[in-house]
Enzyme design. Structure first.
Site, PDB file in Angstrom:
ATOM      1  N   HIS A   1      -2.328   5.639  62.791  1.00 12.24           N
ATOM      2  CA  HIS A   1      -3.076   5.638  64.051  1.00 12.24           C
ATOM      3  C   HIS A   1      -2.825   7.003  64.702  1.00 12.24           C
ATOM      4  CE1 HIS A   1      -3.284   1.365  63.461  1.00 12.24           C
ATOM      5  NE2 HIS A   1      -3.769   1.103  64.657  1.00 12.24           N
TER       6      HIS A   1
ATOM      7  N   GLU B   1      -5.874   7.891  69.431  1.00 14.87           N
ATOM      8  CA  GLU B   1      -6.439   6.701  70.087  1.00 14.87           C
ATOM      9  C   GLU B   1      -6.312   6.931  71.590  1.00 14.87           C
ATOM     10  OE1 GLU B   1      -4.178   3.091  69.376  1.00 14.87           O
ATOM     11  OE2 GLU B   1      -5.683   1.800  70.310  1.00 14.87           O
TER      12      GLU B   1
ATOM     13  N   HIS C   1      -9.394  -1.528  59.151  1.00 16.54           N
ATOM     14  CA  HIS C   1      -8.450  -1.392  60.273  1.00 16.54           C
ATOM     15  C   HIS C   1      -8.389  -2.726  61.008  1.00 16.54           C
ATOM     16  CE1 HIS C   1      -7.149   1.249  63.964  1.00 16.54           C
ATOM     17  NE2 HIS C   1      -6.558   0.056  63.985  1.00 16.54           N
TER      18      HIS C   1
ATOM     19  N   ASP D   1      -9.794  -4.114  64.584  1.00 15.66           N
ATOM     20  CA  ASP D   1      -8.459  -3.847  65.139  1.00 15.66           C
ATOM     21  C   ASP D   1      -7.664  -5.141  65.392  1.00 15.66           C
ATOM     22  OD1 ASP D   1      -6.435  -2.092  65.821  1.00 15.66           O
ATOM     23  OD2 ASP D   1      -7.279  -1.490  67.740  1.00 15.66           O
ATOM     24  N   ASP D   2      -7.862  -5.739  66.552  1.00 21.18           N
ATOM     25  CA  ASP D   2      -7.151  -6.974  66.935  1.00 21.18           C
ATOM     26  C   ASP D   2      -8.172  -7.954  67.505  1.00 21.18           C
ATOM     27  OD1 ASP D   2      -4.225  -5.958  66.671  1.00 21.18           O
ATOM     28  OD2 ASP D   2      -5.217  -4.430  67.892  1.00 21.18           O
TER      29      ASP D   2
ATOM     30  N   HIS E   1      -5.263  -5.516  62.217  1.00 19.58           N
ATOM     31  CA  HIS E   1      -3.852  -5.949  62.265  1.00 19.58           C
ATOM     32  C   HIS E   1      -3.854  -7.465  62.147  1.00 19.58           C
ATOM     33  CE1 HIS E   1      -2.589  -1.952  63.843  1.00 19.58           C
ATOM     34  NE2 HIS E   1      -3.830  -1.963  64.302  1.00 19.58           N
TER      35      HIS E   1
HETATM   36  N1  ADE Z   1      -1.062  -2.438  66.992  1.00 20.15           N
HETATM   37  C1  ADE Z   1      -2.041  -3.344  67.021  1.00 20.15           C
HETATM   38  N2  ADE Z   1      -3.155  -2.805  67.501  1.00 20.15           N
HETATM   39  C2  ADE Z   1      -2.890  -1.509  67.778  1.00 20.15           C
HETATM   40  C3  ADE Z   1      -3.645  -0.433  68.287  1.00 20.15           C
HETATM   41  N3  ADE Z   1      -4.928  -0.537  68.633  1.00 20.15           N
HETATM   42  N4  ADE Z   1      -3.026   0.751  68.460  1.00 20.15           N
HETATM   43  C4  ADE Z   1      -1.744   0.884  68.140  1.00 20.15           C
HETATM   44  N5  ADE Z   1      -1.005  -0.099  67.654  1.00 20.15           N
HETATM   45  C5  ADE Z   1      -1.564  -1.296  67.474  1.00 20.15           C
HETATM   46 ZN    ZN Z   2      -4.987  -0.517  65.160  1.00 23.44          ZN
END
Ligand code: ADE
Ligand code: ZN
Length: 331
Positions: free
Chosen positions: A194, A197, A14, A275-276, A16
Site C-alpha cells: 500500500h 493512499e 486488493h 479493499d474492505d 483484505h
Molecule cells: N488494512 C485494511 N484496509 C486497509 C487500507 N485501505 N489501507 C491500509 N491498510 C488497510
Molecule cells: Zn487495502
C-alpha cells in the site's frame, strides 16, 4: 451499463479478507466465541462505520477481527467472501490477510492460513474461482516484528504467493521495511505494498525503489507528480485502486473528485477493487456502479479496468489469455 458491469468476469487484486467480515457474521462469531463487541446490534455496528480517515477505520477493523478464533471461523469468513465473488462474477481473486492481527492475540498462524486456504480450495472446486493469498505486514509495527511473522510464514511458503504492506500509512514509510522485503524477494515471494493512499507520492517512490514491489496498492497520490505518472505509465506498474474505500476514508471528498478516470486516461494500469467491502458499503460491482453513476465511466473504460486486473494478476500467461478471452466474449 449496470447489467454490462455485472456480466463481465472480473479479477480482484486488493481485498483484505478481514475487511469482508460482515456485521452479521461478526455477531454470530462473537456469540459463539464469547467475545464482547461494544455494540448492541448489527444496525448499531453498521451505524458506527462513519470514518474520518484511515486510522478511524483501522481502529474498528482491528477490534472486529477479534471475533475470529478458530480455523472454522477463518473458513466461514473466507467462504462468505467466495459467495460474494460468485455474486459479483469475480473469477480470480488475490486476497490479503494480516497474520499479525491474529498472532498478536495468540491465534496460531496455521489456524488462520488453513481456514482461508480450505475455503479457497472449495471455491475452486465448486465454482472454478482461482485465487492466491498475499500476507501483509502491519506497518505500524516494527520491521523486527515483520521478520518474526516472515519466519513463521516460511512453513506455509507454498500457500502464500506474496507479501504486502498495510495498516497506518502516515509516518510508517516503506523504507521502514526494506530489509524484510529484501528477504521476501530472496525467498521468491511476489511483492506489493500500500502506498500513496493517504501519504504523499514519495511513499510510492520508496515502495518502487526500496522495496522493489511489482504492484502498488492504491497509489492515487501519484497524480501529484508528473514525473512519477510518466514512470508508472512507461513501466505499466499496476495500481490497485479502491474507489469506495477512498470515499469512505475521505481520501477524496466525493466521487466527483476521484481521480481514477484521469489515471486511466493518462494510460496507467489501474484496476478497481473493493479493499474492505463489509466496511465500505459494497463489493466489486458496487464500486464500478458508483464510478459509472458519478464520474461517467464509459463501457470502454470499464473494459480497460477489468482487463487491467487480469493483466496484473499473479497468474500464468496462459490463464491471463483465457480470462481476457472470457472478457471479450462477455463484451
Ligand atoms: N488494512 C485494511 N484496509 C486497509 C487500507 N485501505 N489501507 C491500509 N491498510 C488497510
Ligand atoms: Zn487495502
Amino acid at each position: 451499463m449496470i447489467e454490462f458491469i455485472k456480466r463481465l468476469p472480473k479479477a480482484e487484486l486488493h481485498l483484505h479478507i478481514e475487511g469482508s467480515l460482515e456485521p452479521e457474521l461478526m455477531f454470530r462469531l462473537a456469540k459463539k466465541n464469547n467475545v464482547t463487541i461494544p455494540y448492541e446490534s448489527v444496525e448499531e455496528l453498521r451505524a458506527a462505520y462513519d470514518f474520518t480517515n484511515l486510522q478511524s477505520f483501522l481502529d474498528i477493523y482491528y477490534a472486529g477481527a477479534k471475533v475470529l478464533i478458530t480455523q472454522d471461523d477463518f473458513y466461514d469468513l473466507t467462504w462468505e467472501y467466495v459467495l460474494k465473488c460468485v455474486e459479483n462474477n469475480i473469477v480470480h481473486t488475490e486476497i490479503f490477510f494480516d497474520p499479525q492481527t491474529h498472532t498478536e492475540r495468540g491465534i496460531e498462524f496455521a489456524t488462520v492460513i488453513n481456514g482461508i486456504k480450505q475455503a479457497l480450495a472449495d471455491a475452486e472446486k465448486q465454482y472454478g474461482i482461482t485465487s492466491a493469498i498475499i500476507m501483509c505486514f502491519l506497518r505500524h509495527l516494527s520491521q523486527e516484528e515483520a521478520f518474526a511473522t516472515f519466519e513463521q510464514a516460511l512453513e506455509f511458503k507454498d500457500d502464500i504467493i506474496g507479501v504486502g504492506l498495510d495498516s497506518a500509512e502516515l509516518d510508517n514509510p516503506p523504507s521502514k521495511f526494506t530489509e524484510v522485503f529484501k528477504a521476501a524477494k530472496d525467498k521468491g515471494f511476489k511483492l506489493v505494498a500500500h502506498a500513496g493512499e493517504e501519504a504523499d507520492y514519495s511513499y510510492i517512490y520508496e515502495a518502487l525503489d526500496l522495496l522493489d514491489i511489482e504492484r502498488i496498492d492504491h497509489g492515487v497520490q501519484s497524480i501529484n507528480s508528473p514525473e512519477l505518472m510518466q514512470r508508472l505509465k512507461d513501466e505499466q506498474i499496476p495500481l490497485t485502486v479502491c474507489p469506495n474505500s477512498n470515499i469512505e476514508l475521505k481520501v477524496f471528498d466525493s466521487y466527483d473528485e476521484h481521480n481514477i478516470k484521469e489515471l486511466l486516461d493518462y494510460g496507467l494500469n489501474v484496476s478497481v477493487n473493493s479493499d474492505d467491502p463489509a466496511y465500505f458499503k459494497g463489493y466489486m460491482n458496487q464500486n464500478f456502479i458508483n464510478l459509472y453513476e458519478n464520474i461517467d465511466l464509459s463501457e470502454a473504460d470499464v473494459i480497460e479496468l477489468v482487463k487491467n486486473s487480469f493483466r496484473s494478476a499473479f497468474i500464468s500467461d496462459e490463464l491471463k489469455a483465457t480470462y481476457l478471452a472470457q472478457v471479450d466474449a462477455a463484451v
